[in-house]
Design a protein around this motif. Structure first.
Motif, PDB file in Angstrom:
ATOM      1  N   ARG A  96       0.771  -1.179  -0.016  1.00 31.10           N
ATOM      2  CA  ARG A  96       0.029   0.114  -0.040  1.00 31.10           C
ATOM      3  C   ARG A  96       0.850   1.461  -0.083  1.00 31.10           C
ATOM      4  O   ARG A  96       0.474   2.345  -0.483  1.00 31.10           O
ATOM      5  N   THR A  97       2.051   1.135   0.660  1.00 28.18           N
ATOM      6  CA  THR A  97       2.862   2.305   0.715  1.00 28.18           C
ATOM      7  C   THR A  97       3.331   2.627  -0.804  1.00 28.18           C
ATOM      8  O   THR A  97       3.631   3.688  -1.115  1.00 28.18           O
ATOM      9  N   THR A  98       3.550   1.618  -1.347  1.00 27.21           N
ATOM     10  CA  THR A  98       4.614   1.763  -2.668  1.00 27.21           C
ATOM     11  C   THR A  98       3.516   2.311  -3.679  1.00 27.21           C
ATOM     12  O   THR A  98       3.936   3.258  -4.412  1.00 27.21           O
ATOM     13  N   LEU A  99       2.232   1.533  -3.686  1.00 23.99           N
ATOM     14  CA  LEU A  99       1.081   2.075  -4.614  1.00 23.99           C
ATOM     15  C   LEU A  99       0.858   3.517  -4.320  1.00 23.99           C
ATOM     16  O   LEU A  99       0.388   4.291  -5.205  1.00 23.99           O
ATOM     17  N   SER A 100       0.789   3.858  -3.147  1.00 21.57           N
ATOM     18  CA  SER A 100       0.427   5.236  -2.687  1.00 21.57           C
ATOM     19  C   SER A 100       1.488   6.265  -3.255  1.00 21.57           C
ATOM     20  O   SER A 100       1.067   7.318  -3.777  1.00 21.57           O
ATOM     21  N   GLY A 101       2.889   5.961  -3.080  1.00 18.95           N
ATOM     22  CA  GLY A 101       3.802   6.563  -3.804  1.00 18.95           C
ATOM     23  C   GLY A 101       3.698   6.846  -5.256  1.00 18.95           C
ATOM     24  O   GLY A 101       3.779   7.717  -6.035  1.00 18.95           O
ATOM     25  N   ALA A 102       3.240   5.561  -5.957  1.00 11.49           N
ATOM     26  CA  ALA A 102       3.248   5.528  -7.444  1.00 11.49           C
ATOM     27  C   ALA A 102       1.987   6.397  -8.016  1.00 11.49           C
ATOM     28  O   ALA A 102       2.179   6.883  -8.984  1.00 11.49           O
ATOM     29  N   PHE A 109       1.673   5.153 -12.139  1.00 13.60           N
ATOM     30  CA  PHE A 109       0.800   3.993 -11.153  1.00 13.60           C
ATOM     31  C   PHE A 109       0.744   2.952 -12.008  1.00 13.60           C
ATOM     32  O   PHE A 109       0.664   1.770 -11.642  1.00 13.60           O
ATOM     33  N   ALA A 110       0.294   3.200 -13.351  1.00 16.24           N
ATOM     34  CA  ALA A 110       0.130   2.309 -14.381  1.00 16.24           C
ATOM     35  C   ALA A 110       1.161   1.272 -14.653  1.00 16.24           C
ATOM     36  O   ALA A 110       0.853  -0.164 -14.614  1.00 16.24           O
ATOM     37  N   GLU A 138      -6.819  -4.785  -3.913  1.00 12.67           N
ATOM     38  CA  GLU A 138      -7.735  -4.166  -2.841  1.00 12.67           C
ATOM     39  C   GLU A 138      -7.226  -2.781  -3.077  1.00 12.67           C
ATOM     40  O   GLU A 138      -8.334  -1.905  -2.909  1.00 12.67           O
ATOM     41  N   TYR A 139      -6.282  -2.350  -3.092  1.00  5.84           N
ATOM     42  CA  TYR A 139      -5.824  -1.074  -3.368  1.00  5.84           C
ATOM     43  C   TYR A 139      -6.305  -0.378  -4.714  1.00  5.84           C
ATOM     44  O   TYR A 139      -6.901   0.756  -4.491  1.00  5.84           O
ATOM     45  N   PRO A 154      -9.284  -5.682 -12.129  1.00  2.76           N
ATOM     46  CA  PRO A 154      -8.802  -6.059 -10.884  1.00  2.76           C
ATOM     47  C   PRO A 154     -10.098  -6.614  -9.837  1.00  2.76           C
ATOM     48  O   PRO A 154      -9.744  -7.307  -9.044  1.00  2.76           O
ATOM     49  N   ARG A 155     -11.199  -5.831  -9.986  1.00  2.00           N
ATOM     50  CA  ARG A 155     -12.302  -6.409  -9.046  1.00  2.00           C
ATOM     51  C   ARG A 155     -12.650  -7.687  -9.302  1.00  2.00           C
ATOM     52  O   ARG A 155     -12.789  -8.607  -8.308  1.00  2.00           O
TER      53      ARG A 155
END
Length: 306
Positions: A96-102, A109-110, A138-139, A154-155
Motif C-alpha cells: 500500500r505504501t508503494t502504490l500510494s507513492g506511485a 501508477f499504471a 484491494e488498493y 482487478p475487481r
C-alpha cells in the motif's frame, strides 16, 4: 530469523544493480537503496523499516524511469524478493505504501500495477504470490485515482483470489467417475488430499503426474492411504478425457465435473492448468495453486518418515 537474513541479502543484491551509461546531456538514473539505521537492532525492526521505506529514494514523479527497466524493474524484482520474506500483514502495508507513492503520476501508477501483475499474478512467474497480490488488487479497487472501467478486471481478479484461500474451507463439488458413480470432494477421507485439476494432453499436467509418481514420499503416503489424489477434469470433452484416463495412476481418484460447476460457477480460479491444491482432512486449504514440488516439501515436513 533465517527468512529475515535472506531478506537483507536480497536487499543487498538489489543495491548492486547496473545503471544506464552516462550521457553528455544527463546524469545516469539509478536506484539508490536505502540505508537501514544502525539503531534498529532486531531483524524484525530492520525488516519493517525496509518494507516501509524501500522506495524512499525513488522519484515516482519522474516518468523517465518507466523507460529504464534495467533500473526500475530490476529494483522492483528486488522488492518482490523482499516482500516474499515478510509476514503477510507487513507485506500488505509495504504494498500500500508503494502504490500510494506511485500515484504521484498516472503513468507511473499504471507501470507499477503492471509490474505487480507480471511478478505476482502471471501464471508463468516463478515468484507468483497471490497472497501478496491481494492487497495490490484491494488498493486498486479502492483508489479514487482509478476509473470504474479500469477497476473491472482487478475487481474480478480480487473476487477469484479471495476464493479458497489457505486456511479456509475448500469449495465442495461433485465429481463423476468413468463408471458413472459420483462422489464429493468432502466425501474423500484422508489425512491430506491433493486436488489435481487437469486437462487431457496438457504437457504440464503430464509433468505434474510424473513428479508425484516419482516422489518416494508421496508414493508411500498414497499407498498407505494417508494422502489421496483427486484428479478432476473441469471441461466438456468427455471423449478426450476417456482416452486420457489411462495416463492417471489407477490408485488416484479420477473424475470429471459433469455439472461444470468449476467453470460455470467459477468455484475455483483456473487461470492455468494444471491447478494443484493441498487440503487437510477437514478440507481446509493448506496450499493453493502450487507446483507439485511445493506439495512434496510441505508433506515431507509434516509427515517425514511417519
Amino acid at each position: 530469523m533465517k527468512r529475515l537474513v535472506c531478506l537483507f541479502a536480497a536487499v543487498a543484491a538489489c543495491a548492486c544493480g547496473s545503471a544506464p551509461e552516462k550521457t553528455a546531456s544527463d546524469e545516469p538514473k539509478t536506484f539508490k537503496m536505502i540505508e537501514v539505521p544502525a539503531l534498529l537492532g532486531t531483524p524484525e525492526e530492520r525488516a519493517e523499516y525496509v518494507a516501509r521505506n524501500y522506495w524512499k529514494n525513488f522519484d515516482f514523479s519522474d516518468t523517465a524511469y518507466i523507460r529504464l527497466p534495467e533500473v526500475t524493474e530490476q529494483a522492483f524484482a528486488g522488492y518482490v524478493a523482499v516482500l516474499g520474506q515478510l509476514p503477510p500483514d507487513l507485506a500488505a502495508v509495504s504494498v500500500r505504501t508503494t502504490l500510494s507513492g506511485a500515484e504521484a503520476d498516472t503513468a507511473m501508477f499504471a507501470y507499477f500495477t503492471e509490474l505487480f501483475d507480471k511478478y505476482l499474478y502471471d501464471p508463468n512467474s516463478p515468484v507468483r504470490n497471490e497472497e501478496i497480490y491481494i492487497p495490490v488488487l484491494e488498493y486498486i479497487v479502492a483508489s479514487d485515482k482509478v476509473s470504474e472501467a479500469d477497476k473491472v478486471r482487478p475487481r474480478y481478479r480480487l473476487g477469484m483470489a479471495l476464493k479458497n484461500r489457505p486456511g479456509e474451507p475448500a469449495a465442495d463439488f461433485t465429481y463423476t467417475l468413468a463408471s458413472g458413480t459420483t462422489g464429493t470432494l468432502y466425501g474423500v477421507k484422508a489425512d491430506y488430499l491433493i486436488l489435481f485439476i487437469n486437462n487431457p494432453g496438457c504437457t504440464a499436467c503430464k509433468e505434474t503426474v510424473e513428479r508425484i509418481v516419482s516422489s518416494e514420499l508421496l508414493s508411500e503416503q498414497i499407498a498407505r492411504g494417508r494422502v489421496k489424489v483427486l484428479a478432476v477434469y473441469p471441461d466438456e470433452d468427455l471423449a478426450a478425457w476417456r482416452d486420457y484416463r489411462s495416463q492417471i495412476p489407477a490408485e488416484w481418484i479420477n473424475g470429471y465435473d459433469a455439472q461444470r460447476k468449476m467453470t460455470h460457477d467459477e468455484l475455483y480460479d483456473l487461470k492455468a492448468i494444471p491447478t494443484l491444491y493441498l487440503l487437510s482432512s477437514d478440507k481446509k486449504v493448506i496450499l493453493k495453486d502450487v507446483p507439485a514440488g511445493v506439495v512434496e516439501r510441505y508433506l515431507a515436513g509434516v509427515l517425514g518418515g511417519r
